[in-house]
Design a protein around this motif. Structure first.
Motif, PDB file in Angstrom:
ATOM      1  N   ARG A 221      24.339  23.989  38.234  1.00  0.00           N
ATOM      2  CA  ARG A 221      25.260  23.305  39.145  1.00  0.00           C
ATOM      3  C   ARG A 221      26.023  22.192  38.412  1.00  0.00           C
ATOM      4  NH1 ARG A 221      20.629  24.068  42.349  1.00  0.00           N
ATOM      5  NH2 ARG A 221      19.942  21.899  42.079  1.00  0.00           N
ATOM      6  N   LEU A 222      25.324  21.494  37.502  1.00  0.00           N
ATOM      7  CA  LEU A 222      25.997  20.462  36.709  1.00  0.00           C
ATOM      8  C   LEU A 222      27.098  21.077  35.858  1.00  0.00           C
ATOM      9  CD1 LEU A 222      26.228  17.570  35.610  1.00  0.00           C
ATOM     10  CD2 LEU A 222      24.412  18.137  33.972  1.00  0.00           C
ATOM     11  N   ASN A 223      26.815  22.219  35.262  1.00  0.00           N
ATOM     12  CA  ASN A 223      27.804  22.895  34.422  1.00  0.00           C
ATOM     13  C   ASN A 223      29.026  23.323  35.226  1.00  0.00           C
ATOM     14  OD1 ASN A 223      28.506  23.794  31.773  1.00  0.00           O
ATOM     15  ND2 ASN A 223      28.166  25.897  32.465  1.00  0.00           N
ATOM     16  N   LYS A 224      28.815  23.697  36.484  1.00  0.00           N
ATOM     17  CA  LYS A 224      29.952  24.069  37.333  1.00  0.00           C
ATOM     18  C   LYS A 224      30.872  22.876  37.569  1.00  0.00           C
ATOM     19  CE  LYS A 224      28.281  28.073  39.914  1.00  0.00           C
ATOM     20  NZ  LYS A 224      28.059  28.649  41.270  1.00  0.00           N
ATOM     21  N   ILE A 225      30.283  21.701  37.742  1.00  0.00           N
ATOM     22  CA  ILE A 225      31.106  20.501  37.915  1.00  0.00           C
ATOM     23  C   ILE A 225      31.859  20.195  36.624  1.00  0.00           C
ATOM     24  CG2 ILE A 225      31.027  18.005  38.293  1.00  0.00           C
ATOM     25  CD1 ILE A 225      28.742  18.454  40.247  1.00  0.00           C
ATOM     26  N   ILE A 226      31.175  20.313  35.501  1.00  0.00           N
ATOM     27  CA  ILE A 226      31.807  20.060  34.202  1.00  0.00           C
ATOM     28  C   ILE A 226      32.977  21.012  33.982  1.00  0.00           C
ATOM     29  CG2 ILE A 226      31.454  20.248  31.709  1.00  0.00           C
ATOM     30  CD1 ILE A 226      28.578  19.212  32.211  1.00  0.00           C
TER      31      ILE A 226
ATOM     32  N   LYS B 109      -2.769  11.164  38.224  1.00  0.00           N
ATOM     33  CA  LYS B 109      -2.342  11.298  36.832  1.00  0.00           C
ATOM     34  C   LYS B 109      -1.861  12.714  36.565  1.00  0.00           C
ATOM     35  CE  LYS B 109      -3.724  10.431  32.063  1.00  0.00           C
ATOM     36  NZ  LYS B 109      -4.766   9.972  31.148  1.00  0.00           N
ATOM     37  N   ASP B 110      -0.572  12.889  36.722  1.00  0.00           N
ATOM     38  CA  ASP B 110       0.033  14.210  36.528  1.00  0.00           C
ATOM     39  C   ASP B 110       1.507  13.994  36.222  1.00  0.00           C
ATOM     40  OD1 ASP B 110       0.952  16.756  36.524  1.00  0.00           O
ATOM     41  OD2 ASP B 110       0.378  17.239  38.583  1.00  0.00           O
ATOM     42  N   SER B 111       1.932  14.333  35.018  1.00  0.00           N
ATOM     43  CA  SER B 111       3.312  14.093  34.605  1.00  0.00           C
ATOM     44  C   SER B 111       4.235  15.272  34.903  1.00  0.00           C
ATOM     45  CB  SER B 111       3.355  13.793  33.097  1.00  0.00           C
ATOM     46  OG  SER B 111       2.558  12.683  32.802  1.00  0.00           O
ATOM     47  N   GLU B 112       3.757  16.254  35.630  1.00  0.00           N
ATOM     48  CA  GLU B 112       4.543  17.478  35.835  1.00  0.00           C
ATOM     49  C   GLU B 112       5.896  17.179  36.477  1.00  0.00           C
ATOM     50  OE1 GLU B 112       4.310  21.690  38.314  1.00  0.00           O
ATOM     51  OE2 GLU B 112       2.505  20.473  38.054  1.00  0.00           O
ATOM     52  N   GLN B 113       5.880  16.324  37.509  1.00  0.00           N
ATOM     53  CA  GLN B 113       7.119  16.059  38.220  1.00  0.00           C
ATOM     54  C   GLN B 113       8.132  15.324  37.347  1.00  0.00           C
ATOM     55  OE1 GLN B 113       6.603  13.949  41.895  1.00  0.00           O
ATOM     56  NE2 GLN B 113       8.696  14.299  42.564  1.00  0.00           N
ATOM     57  N   ILE B 114       7.698  14.262  36.665  1.00  0.00           N
ATOM     58  CA  ILE B 114       8.615  13.520  35.814  1.00  0.00           C
ATOM     59  C   ILE B 114       9.040  14.366  34.621  1.00  0.00           C
ATOM     60  CG2 ILE B 114       6.787  12.380  34.463  1.00  0.00           C
ATOM     61  CD1 ILE B 114      10.141  10.787  35.543  1.00  0.00           C
ATOM     62  N   ASN B 115       8.136  15.216  34.109  1.00  0.00           N
ATOM     63  CA  ASN B 115       8.487  16.094  32.988  1.00  0.00           C
ATOM     64  C   ASN B 115       9.607  17.058  33.347  1.00  0.00           C
ATOM     65  OD1 ASN B 115       7.115  15.605  30.519  1.00  0.00           O
ATOM     66  ND2 ASN B 115       5.196  16.222  31.465  1.00  0.00           N
ATOM     67  N   SER B 116       9.545  17.632  34.545  1.00  0.00           N
ATOM     68  CA  SER B 116      10.577  18.584  34.965  1.00  0.00           C
ATOM     69  C   SER B 116      11.938  17.919  35.034  1.00  0.00           C
ATOM     70  CB  SER B 116      10.210  19.198  36.316  1.00  0.00           C
ATOM     71  OG  SER B 116      10.179  18.212  37.330  1.00  0.00           O
ATOM     72  N   ARG B 117      11.946  16.635  35.412  1.00  0.00           N
ATOM     73  CA  ARG B 117      13.207  15.895  35.466  1.00  0.00           C
ATOM     74  C   ARG B 117      13.703  15.535  34.064  1.00  0.00           C
ATOM     75  NH1 ARG B 117      16.382  16.461  39.821  1.00  0.00           N
ATOM     76  NH2 ARG B 117      15.023  16.827  41.616  1.00  0.00           N
ATOM     77  N   LEU B 118      12.788  15.123  33.196  1.00  0.00           N
ATOM     78  CA  LEU B 118      13.199  14.757  31.843  1.00  0.00           C
ATOM     79  C   LEU B 118      13.793  15.950  31.105  1.00  0.00           C
ATOM     80  CD1 LEU B 118      10.298  12.389  30.687  1.00  0.00           C
ATOM     81  CD2 LEU B 118      12.504  11.793  31.705  1.00  0.00           C
ATOM     82  N   LYS B 119      13.268  17.127  31.354  1.00  0.00           N
ATOM     83  CA  LYS B 119      13.817  18.343  30.730  1.00  0.00           C
ATOM     84  C   LYS B 119      15.274  18.548  31.134  1.00  0.00           C
ATOM     85  CE  LYS B 119       9.411  20.814  30.358  1.00  0.00           C
ATOM     86  NZ  LYS B 119       8.577  21.924  30.912  1.00  0.00           N
ATOM     87  N   ILE B 120      15.598  18.218  32.385  1.00  0.00           N
ATOM     88  CA  ILE B 120      16.974  18.346  32.857  1.00  0.00           C
ATOM     89  C   ILE B 120      17.893  17.397  32.094  1.00  0.00           C
ATOM     90  CG2 ILE B 120      18.493  17.815  34.811  1.00  0.00           C
ATOM     91  CD1 ILE B 120      16.395  19.036  36.643  1.00  0.00           C
ATOM     92  N   PHE B 121      17.466  16.148  31.961  1.00  0.00           N
ATOM     93  CA  PHE B 121      18.296  15.174  31.236  1.00  0.00           C
ATOM     94  C   PHE B 121      18.466  15.583  29.776  1.00  0.00           C
ATOM     95  CE2 PHE B 121      16.343  12.320  34.557  1.00  0.00           C
ATOM     96  CZ  PHE B 121      17.500  12.169  35.302  1.00  0.00           C
ATOM     97  N   GLU B 122      17.383  16.057  29.163  1.00  0.00           N
ATOM     98  CA  GLU B 122      17.456  16.463  27.750  1.00  0.00           C
ATOM     99  C   GLU B 122      18.374  17.659  27.574  1.00  0.00           C
ATOM    100  OE1 GLU B 122      12.969  14.907  26.504  1.00  0.00           O
ATOM    101  OE2 GLU B 122      13.273  16.920  27.312  1.00  0.00           O
ATOM    102  N   GLU B 123      18.288  18.599  28.497  1.00  0.00           N
ATOM    103  CA  GLU B 123      19.157  19.770  28.410  1.00  0.00           C
ATOM    104  C   GLU B 123      20.616  19.382  28.626  1.00  0.00           C
ATOM    105  OE1 GLU B 123      19.391  24.320  30.252  1.00  0.00           O
ATOM    106  OE2 GLU B 123      17.653  23.027  30.663  1.00  0.00           O
ATOM    107  N   ALA B 124      20.867  18.474  29.561  1.00  0.00           N
ATOM    108  CA  ALA B 124      22.239  18.018  29.812  1.00  0.00           C
ATOM    109  C   ALA B 124      22.813  17.322  28.585  1.00  0.00           C
ATOM    110  CB  ALA B 124      22.262  17.078  31.010  1.00  0.00           C
ATOM    111  N   LEU B 125      22.009  16.495  27.918  1.00  0.00           N
ATOM    112  CA  LEU B 125      22.493  15.784  26.732  1.00  0.00           C
ATOM    113  C   LEU B 125      22.799  16.718  25.573  1.00  0.00           C
ATOM    114  CD1 LEU B 125      20.161  12.654  26.855  1.00  0.00           C
ATOM    115  CD2 LEU B 125      22.668  12.621  26.874  1.00  0.00           C
ATOM    116  N   ASN B 126      22.272  17.921  25.606  1.00  0.00           N
ATOM    117  CA  ASN B 126      22.562  18.914  24.569  1.00  0.00           C
ATOM    118  C   ASN B 126      23.879  19.645  24.815  1.00  0.00           C
ATOM    119  OD1 ASN B 126      20.355  18.516  22.854  1.00  0.00           O
ATOM    120  ND2 ASN B 126      19.027  19.808  24.110  1.00  0.00           N
ATOM    121  N   PHE B 127      24.476  19.429  25.994  1.00  0.00           N
ATOM    122  CA  PHE B 127      25.772  20.044  26.273  1.00  0.00           C
ATOM    123  C   PHE B 127      26.799  19.515  25.262  1.00  0.00           C
ATOM    124  CE2 PHE B 127      25.537  21.033  31.138  1.00  0.00           C
ATOM    125  CZ  PHE B 127      24.519  21.940  30.879  1.00  0.00           C
TER     126      PHE B 127
END
Length: 407
Positions: free
Chosen positions: A326-331, A383-401
């Motif tokens: 969806r981010l790519n569609k906006i871009i 103690k479970d980083s799953e939720q924050i990890n899934s979000r960080l992956k999005i930011f990292e992938e976006a920065l690779n655009f």
């Protein structure tokens, strides 16, 4: 957030017991006992029995009035885009709310003493920061801050009703002395994205017009440097509070923050418009019936860049699945006519200016990083980083655009 998800994130059973006991004691002026148990078919003769079905986010008594579910069924019953799913959902809802079969679909049992009056007309539902108890016989809803959660989530709900008297929001009837809960009018309806196309688009447009009125009323110019400094400071403070998150996750957060700010370095002298925003403006936070509509859940409201609510809406950003697409569609400006209309009518937005659009998107990602890191700081969370990890992956992938590599 449904109880089924809350249980994974936090000790919801303990939080519920503490929250609901304090609320009942204050509102009804007597001491209460609340217990949360795994479901069994043996019942205490001394305590009122309630059943919890986490999948439909509901706590109710055995002979509950089916009408209490009207407030939540709009979320599940109708899905015009996927009719086959609607049929399955309707069948599950029927079985999970039926007098005969509901107990079989419930997973937990809550016992309350002394018993609540007229329980068949009440429904208790879970939430991210609050618990709600609906009473359809009195047309009211109690909105109760969960024990251990920041009081700002209640304060903001009260603030917007006092500050913006013309907003289409529910009316507060009563507030508690300790300011940890309030009672508001009961409403029910469905979200625009669950209406048939033309009606849903019409309703959404009317709601957006009211949001834009608030933005125009509160907008002001600040330097990009000043606003990014504020976001950076809030992220740094939040990272220090992440007591249960591993160090490598904290390092990733800091790295993403720095990368986003570096992209903005050459533009720090420019002015950006900030305004008071809803902060979680997706279609699930809009309810409408044939006569009226309401904008719900203002707990994350506050000053953000003026396009923040627009991007939340366009990106459906609270949904991880498909976010990057969806981010790519906006871009790429691969947008529908309705989305383009929203952008064109939004105050002080010019996506035709390539650099300005990119700055807006980078700033939005920084705001979103702040939101998700801050949301994770509650020391009660498991103690479970799953939720924050899934979000960080999005930011990292976006920065690779490639789009974000150079201005």
């Amino acid at each position: 957030m449904k109880i089924s998800e809350l249980i994974k994130r936090e000790p919801f059973d303990r939080i519920f017991i503490e929250t609901f006991t304090l609320f009942l004691d204050e509102e009804f002026g007597k001491s209460h006992v609340v217990e949360w148990k795994r479901k069994s078919f043996t019942n205490s003769m001394l305590m009122q029995q309630w059943y919890c079905n986490p999948l439909i986010n509901s706590i109710f008594v055995k002979k509950v009035n089916p009408n209490v579910f009207r407030s939540i069924n709009g979320e599940y019953l109708d899905n015009p885009l996927k009719p086959w799913r609607s049929l399955l959902q309707k069948l599950y809802l029927h079985l999970s709310q039926n007098h005969i079969t509901s107990q079989f679909f419930a997973k937990y049992k809550i016992e309350i003493s002394p018993p609540l009056e007229d329980p068949s007309n009440k429904l208790i539902i879970g939430g991210n920061t609050k618990i709600r108890m609906i009473d359809i016989s009195k047309n009211i809803v109690y909105v109760i801050l969960k024990n251990g959660f920041d009081k700002k989530f209640i304060d903001k709900e009260i603030y917007i009703r006092e500050k913006f008297i013309n907003l289409p929001v529910t009316k507060i009837i009563k507030q508690s002395q300790n300011a940890l809960w309030f009672c508001e009018e009961y409403i029910h309806g469905i979200s625009p994205n669950r209406m048939h196309a033309d009606k849903g688009k019409e309703t959404l447009q009317k709601v957006v017009e009211r949001i834009n009125e608030m933005l125009i009323e509160t907008r002001k110019k600040v330097s990009l440097a000043k606003y990014t400094f504020r976001l950076e400071n809030e992220i740094d403070v939040a990272v220090k509070k992440l007591v249960f998150v591993e160090n490598n996750v904290k390092e990733r957060i800091v790295k993403i923050k720095r990368a986003l700010i570096e992209l903005l370095d050459d533009f720090m002298e420019m002015k950006v418009t900030i305004a008071y925003c809803h902060g979680d403006f997706h279609q699930g936070n809009i309810l409408a019936n044939e006569k009226k509509f309401w904008i719900l859940d203002w707990e994350n409201s506050g000053e953000k860049q003026i396009s923040y609510d627009l991007l939340i809406l366009l990106l459906e950003s609270r949904n991880v699945d498909g976010y990057i697409r969806r981010l790519n569609k906006i871009i790429q400006n691969n947008l529908t006519k309705d989305q383009i209309k929203l952008i064109d009518n939004w105050p002080e937005i010019d996506f035709k200016n390539g650099n300005l659009k990119k700055i807006i998107l980078v700033l939005f990602l920084l705001e979103e990083l702040n939101f998700y890191v801050s949301e994770t700081t509650n020391s009660l969370f498991i103690k479970d980083s799953e939720q924050i990890n899934s979000r960080l992956k999005i930011f990292e992938e976006a920065l690779n655009f490639t789009y974000f590599q150079k201005f």
